[in-house]
Design a protein around this motif. Structure first.
Motif, PDB file in Angstrom:
ATOM      1  N   SER A 118       0.825  -1.207   0.000  1.00 31.87           N
ATOM      2  CA  SER A 118       0.000   0.000   0.000  1.00 31.87           C
ATOM      3  C   SER A 118       0.858   1.255   0.000  1.00 31.87           C
ATOM      4  CB  SER A 118      -0.952   0.004   1.202  1.00 31.87           C
ATOM      5  OG  SER A 118      -0.233  -0.007   2.415  1.00 31.87           O
ATOM      6  N   LEU A 119       1.973   1.230   0.705  1.00 36.02           N
ATOM      7  CA  LEU A 119       2.868   2.390   0.719  1.00 36.02           C
ATOM      8  C   LEU A 119       3.575   2.532  -0.633  1.00 36.02           C
ATOM      9  CD1 LEU A 119       5.243   3.380   3.637  1.00 36.02           C
ATOM     10  CD2 LEU A 119       5.914   3.667   1.261  1.00 36.02           C
ATOM     11  N   LEU A 120       4.046   1.403  -1.160  1.00 39.01           N
ATOM     12  CA  LEU A 120       4.772   1.421  -2.429  1.00 39.01           C
ATOM     13  C   LEU A 120       3.927   2.005  -3.549  1.00 39.01           C
ATOM     14  CD1 LEU A 120       7.401   0.416  -3.922  1.00 39.01           C
ATOM     15  CD2 LEU A 120       6.113  -1.665  -4.430  1.00 39.01           C
ATOM     16  N   MET A 121       2.614   1.744  -3.511  1.00 39.42           N
ATOM     17  CA  MET A 121       1.735   2.171  -4.595  1.00 39.42           C
ATOM     18  C   MET A 121       0.994   3.469  -4.290  1.00 39.42           C
ATOM     19  SD  MET A 121       0.372  -1.625  -5.683  1.00 39.42           S
ATOM     20  CE  MET A 121      -0.542  -1.055  -7.100  1.00 39.42           C
ATOM     21  N   ASP A 122       1.374   4.138  -3.235  1.00 38.30           N
ATOM     22  CA  ASP A 122       0.791   5.436  -2.900  1.00 38.30           C
ATOM     23  C   ASP A 122       1.701   6.528  -3.472  1.00 38.30           C
ATOM     24  OD1 ASP A 122      -0.148   7.794  -1.755  1.00 38.30           O
ATOM     25  OD2 ASP A 122      -0.722   6.809   0.109  1.00 38.30           O
ATOM     26  N   GLU A 123       1.288   7.124  -4.577  1.00 41.07           N
ATOM     27  CA  GLU A 123       2.133   8.106  -5.267  1.00 41.07           C
ATOM     28  C   GLU A 123       2.353   9.369  -4.445  1.00 41.07           C
ATOM     29  OE1 GLU A 123       0.452   8.845  -9.090  1.00 41.07           O
ATOM     30  OE2 GLU A 123       0.936   6.852  -9.857  1.00 41.07           O
ATOM     31  N   ASN A 124       1.486   9.631  -3.480  1.00 44.67           N
ATOM     32  CA  ASN A 124       1.658  10.802  -2.625  1.00 44.67           C
ATOM     33  C   ASN A 124       2.752  10.602  -1.584  1.00 44.67           C
ATOM     34  OD1 ASN A 124      -0.450  12.342  -3.819  1.00 44.67           O
ATOM     35  ND2 ASN A 124      -1.944  11.120  -2.695  1.00 44.67           N
ATOM     36  N   ILE A 125       3.120   9.354  -1.362  1.00 44.77           N
ATOM     37  CA  ILE A 125       4.152   9.055  -0.364  1.00 44.77           C
ATOM     38  C   ILE A 125       5.419   8.548  -1.030  1.00 44.77           C
ATOM     39  CG2 ILE A 125       4.765   7.625   1.617  1.00 44.77           C
ATOM     40  CD1 ILE A 125       1.862   7.598   2.401  1.00 44.77           C
ATOM     41  N   PHE A 126       5.286   7.500  -1.866  1.00 46.19           N
ATOM     42  CA  PHE A 126       6.470   6.903  -2.455  1.00 46.19           C
ATOM     43  C   PHE A 126       6.913   7.741  -3.660  1.00 46.19           C
ATOM     44  CE2 PHE A 126       9.253   3.862  -4.489  1.00 46.19           C
ATOM     45  CZ  PHE A 126       9.841   3.222  -3.407  1.00 46.19           C
ATOM     46  N   CYS A 127       7.651   8.810  -3.355  1.00 48.13           N
ATOM     47  CA  CYS A 127       8.147   9.733  -4.367  1.00 48.13           C
ATOM     48  C   CYS A 127       9.647   9.916  -4.147  1.00 48.13           C
ATOM     49  CB  CYS A 127       7.412  11.067  -4.267  1.00 48.13           C
ATOM     50  SG  CYS A 127       7.626  11.865  -2.673  1.00 48.13           S
ATOM     51  N   GLU A 128      10.264  10.732  -4.978  1.00 47.71           N
ATOM     52  CA  GLU A 128      11.715  10.902  -4.880  1.00 47.71           C
ATOM     53  C   GLU A 128      12.144  11.470  -3.530  1.00 47.71           C
ATOM     54  OE1 GLU A 128      14.086  12.265  -8.200  1.00 47.71           O
ATOM     55  OE2 GLU A 128      12.324  12.122  -9.504  1.00 47.71           O
ATOM     56  N   GLU A 129      11.345  12.365  -2.990  1.00 47.32           N
ATOM     57  CA  GLU A 129      11.690  12.946  -1.686  1.00 47.32           C
ATOM     58  C   GLU A 129      11.719  11.861  -0.605  1.00 47.32           C
ATOM     59  OE1 GLU A 129       9.960  16.123   1.599  1.00 47.32           O
ATOM     60  OE2 GLU A 129       9.070  16.033  -0.402  1.00 47.32           O
ATOM     61  N   PHE A 130      10.714  10.999  -0.645  1.00 45.21           N
ATOM     62  CA  PHE A 130      10.663   9.912   0.329  1.00 45.21           C
ATOM     63  C   PHE A 130      11.846   8.956   0.152  1.00 45.21           C
ATOM     64  CE2 PHE A 130       9.495   5.513   1.271  1.00 45.21           C
ATOM     65  CZ  PHE A 130       9.096   5.620   2.593  1.00 45.21           C
ATOM     66  N   VAL A 131      12.128   8.589  -1.091  1.00 43.31           N
ATOM     67  CA  VAL A 131      13.216   7.648  -1.365  1.00 43.31           C
ATOM     68  C   VAL A 131      14.560   8.224  -0.918  1.00 43.31           C
ATOM     69  CG1 VAL A 131      14.469   6.435  -3.196  1.00 43.31           C
ATOM     70  CG2 VAL A 131      11.978   6.547  -3.253  1.00 43.31           C
ATOM     71  N   GLU A 132      14.737   9.535  -1.090  1.00 41.41           N
ATOM     72  CA  GLU A 132      15.985  10.168  -0.672  1.00 41.41           C
ATOM     73  C   GLU A 132      16.056  10.327   0.845  1.00 41.41           C
ATOM     74  OE1 GLU A 132      18.715  14.121  -1.647  1.00 41.41           O
ATOM     75  OE2 GLU A 132      16.565  14.136  -2.138  1.00 41.41           O
ATOM     76  N   ASN A 133      15.015  10.911   1.441  1.00 43.46           N
ATOM     77  CA  ASN A 133      15.075  11.276   2.853  1.00 43.46           C
ATOM     78  C   ASN A 133      14.805  10.111   3.799  1.00 43.46           C
ATOM     79  OD1 ASN A 133      15.583  13.906   2.036  1.00 43.46           O
ATOM     80  ND2 ASN A 133      13.436  14.515   2.178  1.00 43.46           N
ATOM     81  N   GLU A 134      13.885   9.236   3.428  1.00 46.50           N
ATOM     82  CA  GLU A 134      13.523   8.138   4.316  1.00 46.50           C
ATOM     83  C   GLU A 134      14.302   6.858   4.029  1.00 46.50           C
ATOM     84  OE1 GLU A 134      11.540   8.251   6.930  1.00 46.50           O
ATOM     85  OE2 GLU A 134      10.998  10.355   6.638  1.00 46.50           O
ATOM     86  N   LEU A 135      14.580   6.598   2.754  1.00 47.00           N
ATOM     87  CA  LEU A 135      15.294   5.375   2.397  1.00 47.00           C
ATOM     88  C   LEU A 135      16.784   5.595   2.178  1.00 47.00           C
ATOM     89  CD1 LEU A 135      12.699   3.750  -0.049  1.00 47.00           C
ATOM     90  CD2 LEU A 135      12.927   3.448   2.416  1.00 47.00           C
ATOM     91  N   GLY A 136      17.190   6.855   2.090  1.00 50.49           N
ATOM     92  CA  GLY A 136      18.612   7.177   2.025  1.00 50.49           C
ATOM     93  C   GLY A 136      19.285   6.942   0.692  1.00 50.49           C
ATOM     94  N   LEU A 137      18.506   6.937  -0.394  1.00 52.71           N
ATOM     95  CA  LEU A 137      19.106   6.733  -1.721  1.00 52.71           C
ATOM     96  C   LEU A 137      19.506   8.082  -2.301  1.00 52.71           C
ATOM     97  CD1 LEU A 137      19.776   4.584  -3.848  1.00 52.71           C
ATOM     98  CD2 LEU A 137      17.518   4.977  -4.850  1.00 52.71           C
ATOM     99  N   SER A 138      20.786   8.310  -2.442  1.00 54.11           N
ATOM    100  CA  SER A 138      21.291   9.622  -2.848  1.00 54.11           C
ATOM    101  C   SER A 138      21.398   9.797  -4.357  1.00 54.11           C
ATOM    102  CB  SER A 138      22.669   9.873  -2.214  1.00 54.11           C
ATOM    103  OG  SER A 138      23.586   8.847  -2.606  1.00 54.11           O
ATOM    104  N   ASN A 139      21.521   8.699  -5.096  1.00 56.95           N
ATOM    105  CA  ASN A 139      21.690   8.787  -6.547  1.00 56.95           C
ATOM    106  C   ASN A 139      20.371   9.196  -7.210  1.00 56.95           C
ATOM    107  OD1 ASN A 139      21.581   7.571  -9.408  1.00 56.95           O
ATOM    108  ND2 ASN A 139      23.764   7.428  -8.907  1.00 56.95           N
ATOM    109  N   LYS A 140      20.380  10.342  -7.885  1.00 50.22           N
ATOM    110  CA  LYS A 140      19.154  10.895  -8.460  1.00 50.22           C
ATOM    111  C   LYS A 140      18.562   9.995  -9.533  1.00 50.22           C
ATOM    112  CE  LYS A 140      17.241  15.161 -10.401  1.00 50.22           C
ATOM    113  NZ  LYS A 140      17.538  16.567 -10.790  1.00 50.22           N
ATOM    114  N   LEU A 141      19.407   9.454 -10.406  1.00 52.82           N
ATOM    115  CA  LEU A 141      18.922   8.595 -11.479  1.00 52.82           C
ATOM    116  C   LEU A 141      18.277   7.329 -10.915  1.00 52.82           C
ATOM    117  CD1 LEU A 141      18.650   7.999 -14.488  1.00 52.82           C
ATOM    118  CD2 LEU A 141      20.956   7.017 -14.440  1.00 52.82           C
TER     119      LEU A 141
END
Length: 293
Positions: free
Chosen positions: A169-192
């Motif tokens: 449900s989180l993965l498919m929620d476009e309001n949450i699982f976005c680039e900001e979330f992936v960077e800030n919450e999951l710690g993925l720094s590579n933009k591509l």
């Protein structure tokens, strides 16, 4: 107004639906007494903690609330999943003992009375196959089935996905699982890599509209005859082999299987290219074992 340590402040109000585990009703089911949680709709403008105001303007803030991760709010998320005892795990989950989170699980509907097939047996079955969406994926499902197929990201993101409890449900929620979330919450720094990961999640979201839950994709009746195959030869999807190996003649059962025990990350297409089963599809089969030949 204070609520669980949260202070209401001025700002752009947004509607947030929160389930509080408030034990308001005591009801008897058989010999057991259970508490029924109450549900409240709450409009929150912002949360005040340690002198700071956190308006609900970012997906990370919304994520934290939805998953009970705000230090002020605490853990209020509850599970509404039933735990029927009749479900049996045919493949164990990597981190859960619940049969409902098993990659392949079975629910017997009609008990059989005949023999059970062994490897090399030719069986004759009736079946109906339908699709089940990925919103019900557990965290293990997301990590073991979907993240593993995201090139070069599994080893990097497995632990963050587990820690942040990224389920279907989180993965498919476009309001949450976005680039900001992936960077800030999951710690993925590579933009591509962030862009590719978010686009892959969006494809799942788009897919659920094109292939809704309950859509039939195949059945023995549509073929006009029972389906026959040899158990253990790998001529059918893994889940079918596993399921039939546990059934006796005359038995009817429902099987739910994750994509890695079904048609995988590629799905299944007709020869003309039409999609029959989309990528990463969870499948449901209603099966009856007719005979062993």
């Amino acid at each position: 107004m204070k609520m669980l340590g949260a202070t209401m402040r001025s700002g752009s109000a947004q509607k947030l639906f929160i389930k509080f585990c408030v034990f308001t009703t005591l009801k008897k089911f058989g010999t057991a007494f259970v508490f029924l949680p109450a549900t409240f709709d709450v409009t929150i403008k912002s949360i005040h903690r340690r002198g700071d105001v956190f308006p609900f303007s970012s997906p990370c803030a919304v994520y934290n609330l939805k998953h009970g991760r705000s230090p002020s709010l605490g853990m209020f998320q509850t599970s509404n999943k039933p735990e029927p005892v009749d479900w049996v795990a045919l493949v164990d989950s990597s981190s859960s003992s619940s049969a409902l989170e098993a990659p392949v699980r079975k629910l017997m509907k009609v008990e059989g009375s005949g023999e059970i097939p062994t490897k090399g047996s030719r069986v004759d079955i009736k079946y109906v196959g339908t699709l089940l969406g990925q919103e019900g994926w557990s965290v293990d499902d997301v990590v073991d089935c979907w993240l593993k197929e995201q090139q070069g990201l599994y080893d990097i993101l497995k632990q963050p996905f587990m820690e942040k409890r990224v389920d279907g449900s989180l993965l498919m929620d476009e309001n949450i699982f976005c680039e900001e979330f992936v960077e800030n919450e999951l710690g993925l720094s590579n933009k591509l890599q962030r862009k590719k990961l978010v686009m892959a999640a969006k494809r799942l979201t788009k897919q659920k509209h094109e292939f809704p839950n309950g859509k039939e994709f195949d059945s023995s009746s549509s073929r006009g005859e029972n389906f026959s195959f040899i158990v253990g030869e790998g001529k059918v999807i893994k889940a079918m082999d596993l399921a039939i190996s546990t059934m006796s003649i005359g038995e009817s059962a429902q099987i739910v299987c994750r994509a890695d025990y079904g048609y995988g990350s590629e799905g299944y297409r007709k020869r003309n290219g039409d999609i029959v089963v989309p990528p990463f599809a969870t499948l449901v089969f209603d099966i009856k074992l007719i005979s062993i030949m």
